[in-house]
Motif scaffolding. Sequence first.
Motif, PDB file in Angstrom:
ATOM      1  N   THR A 302       0.853  -1.185   0.000  1.00 59.02           N
ATOM      2  CA  THR A 302       0.000   0.000   0.000  1.00 59.02           C
ATOM      3  C   THR A 302       0.881   1.225   0.000  1.00 59.02           C
ATOM      4  OG1 THR A 302      -1.608  -1.245   1.245  1.00 59.02           O
ATOM      5  CG2 THR A 302      -1.938   1.113   1.140  1.00 59.02           C
ATOM      6  N   LEU A 303       0.625   2.105  -0.952  1.00 58.22           N
ATOM      7  CA  LEU A 303       1.473   3.286  -1.090  1.00 58.22           C
ATOM      8  C   LEU A 303       0.813   4.455  -0.386  1.00 58.22           C
ATOM      9  CD1 LEU A 303       1.907   2.701  -4.860  1.00 58.22           C
ATOM     10  CD2 LEU A 303       3.658   2.269  -3.154  1.00 58.22           C
ATOM     11  N   LYS A 304       1.615   5.466  -0.131  1.00 61.65           N
ATOM     12  CA  LYS A 304       1.069   6.623   0.542  1.00 61.65           C
ATOM     13  C   LYS A 304       0.605   7.673  -0.466  1.00 61.65           C
ATOM     14  CE  LYS A 304       1.538   5.321   4.722  1.00 61.65           C
ATOM     15  NZ  LYS A 304       2.731   4.814   5.298  1.00 61.65           N
ATOM     16  N   ARG A 305       0.820   7.373  -1.746  1.00 62.91           N
ATOM     17  CA  ARG A 305       0.436   8.351  -2.766  1.00 62.91           C
ATOM     18  C   ARG A 305      -0.027   7.596  -4.006  1.00 62.91           C
ATOM     19  NH1 ARG A 305       5.419   9.152  -6.069  1.00 62.91           N
ATOM     20  NH2 ARG A 305       6.582   7.307  -5.556  1.00 62.91           N
ATOM     21  N   PRO A 306      -0.901   8.195  -4.785  1.00 63.73           N
ATOM     22  CA  PRO A 306      -1.367   7.531  -5.987  1.00 63.73           C
ATOM     23  C   PRO A 306      -0.297   7.546  -7.075  1.00 63.73           C
ATOM     24  CG  PRO A 306      -2.534   9.623  -5.683  1.00 63.73           C
ATOM     25  CD  PRO A 306      -1.537   9.506  -4.577  1.00 63.73           C
TER      26      PRO A 306
END
Lengths: 391, 367
Positions: A302-306
């Motif tokens: 899961t990333l913190k940014r798109p």
Amino acid sequence: MRIIGHVDMDAFFAAIEQRDNPALRGKPVIIGGLKHSPRGVVSTCSYEARKYGVHSAMPISKAVELCPHGIFLPGNMEKYRQVSEELQRIFASFTSLYEPVSIDEAYLDLTETYKKYSSLWELGRAIKDKIRGELGLTASVGIATTKSAAKIASDLEKPDGLTIVLPSDFDRIIGSLPVGKLHGVGKKTAERLEKMGIKTIIDIRKVGRKAMVSTFGKHGDWIYNLAWGIDPRLVEKEHTRKSIGRETTFPRDTADPEVVIKALDELCADVANRLQKRGLWGEAITLKLRTADFRTTTHTLTLKRPVAAKEDLSEGALLLLKKHWCRNESGHAPALRLVGVSVSDLTDVKQMNLFESHPLTKIDLLLADLNKKFGPGVVTTGNIESCEEKD
Amino acid sequence: MKFECPRDLFYQGLQVVGKAVPSKSTLPILSGILLEAKDDRLRLVATDLELGIESFLPVNIQEEGSVVLEAKYLTDIVRKLPSQGISVGEVSGKNSVEIKSGRSRFVVNPMSAEDFPSLPETRADGYWSIPQNVLRKMIKETSFAVSLDETRPFLTGVLWDAQKTTLSLVATDTSRLAYSSRTLEEDLGEQKVIIPTKCLTEVSRVLESTDDEIQVLLSGNHILFKVGETRFISRLIDGQFPNYRQVIPTSFITEAQVNRSSFLSAVERASLLAKEGSSVVKFNIEPEKLSLSANVPDVGETYDEVSISASGERLEIAFNARYIIEVLRILDTDSVILKLTGKHSPAVIHPENDENYTYVVMPVMLR
């Protein structure tokens, strides 16, 4: 019960070329890559070329061998994309709920539409007639109550086919087909099933759910359901899609990191391409690994940014690969038969970054403008050899 | 060890140092508070190895010595004891500590003071003095904007950038940046360090809104804040803070003056339909009005207007509502200035007539 149509254009790229250039009609037309490029693969070929054994995803060099007098064209993606957009407008005139799967293929939810027609045959013909009338191209249409059955149906009488499979006809029409016709059953899975004595779709039912699950894991459960005509997938418009992904089965099981990384890289490029065409960013990357012994695992970052750029996807996928493709007791990483990359937590808004002067930003802006002008783009380009579509 | 002191004084001390006790730790001793009675003073210490807080209380010592008591029990016990004198002492011959007040009595098991990690050694001189109200405001204006992304630790802290008599605090999560700067009387020389946000938050809790001073010392890889009898020692964060000056825009195409509280309420209303916490609000800036709209698929839509006085180009721009709400909440002027550089480029918000504070925020791009 839903009524789902699957529309699959016949030899799409080749047919467009033949439509636009009468000199090509009746001739073996082969589209894809450059004739002498060792890496090129056939993306489409006309039915005349198929008689020589040429088929899509075949190396161009092989096609040249089989059909030396064929007309080889590099293809004009821009033109095909335009036709695809016209095609989507036709879909939209039948139902607002349609899901393009690729540039020449879509699922249509016809549950409401068919009430306006006296029969499914009439509806199916209406769709085909409109495509032929407006685009001068033929399509094969399958209508059924699930995506899986509709897709199989559209393939049954190709080209220019129309096949309707109601649940009561499922066993008769689909049951006796070879297992390879089922969505998600590739060559290797089919081979393994055959070793178990399973040839047709109906045979799968006899094996039972338990045996399928113990042999193929979750995937086995999925195949077993399909064999009974059970497929809960709905037709989804782009923005409600939960993930965009691609996976590939290796021609030969491999434990070679170079091969695996290269495959992942190509998959990431393709997924990035689709994300950008659809105007989406994703906030989670999932890596799928299937080992030679059919153990399938998925791992999500899961990333913190798109993200939507290929570099970001590759970085994430590699990170997951390093973490999860581990050496076992004997010091070897297990051989893989399939890898896949998908992106989820999709969003169509992107918070911009103060410090990022990434070149992608410019492309993003351009795409944003283009999408606004012409509507969301369509799927395209980058056919990867032996790539299986993952919905 | 044995001492007596007023309950309120002890409780206050425990509350201040208790903030350094980690909520969970693999090192059991860290869940305790060190009590050290010596020279008529009780020294309280807690640490999570990043941040250490130490406080000295004037108490009546009957027997010098030190113990470590579980922070949670100790604080709860002292909170519930009646507001009068408390006595705390080791029970002779037993490994236990008795806490007494009036007719209430607790006996708890201590941990060994020898196991408690000592706080880092720091230089004894070279402190600077900063008015407490100034530092308190600067922390409030910046610390909310830090990143929560632990994979980039240098963004989880606040940059302390001193250039002689100018002190700037800067925080960013890469989508927005808060910059607060003041001219001080004292020359701080040149220092650029990143301070963990937790340290600043805890320091600012004890700061008063007066111009009494707080002492600050940089020593090795640590920063030390001294307020009265309490010291905060924090490890600094390694890493290169991004070059913030280059992202603060200096020329604008649109400038608007807007009443802060009506702006804040309008953005808060527009964000009510948010799904999963984040909401994108479209701003439409015209000479006399700012209209806000949000459209959330499957939920609904909203429209709102605020009076403004704007000059320059009309502009439509979208922001993550949270980034606007957070800054409007921490500002305290009646009116704020909103400055824009374009639809897809940074915007600035600052209090009217205040050059000390700048908030830069990037818009959201809609496809």
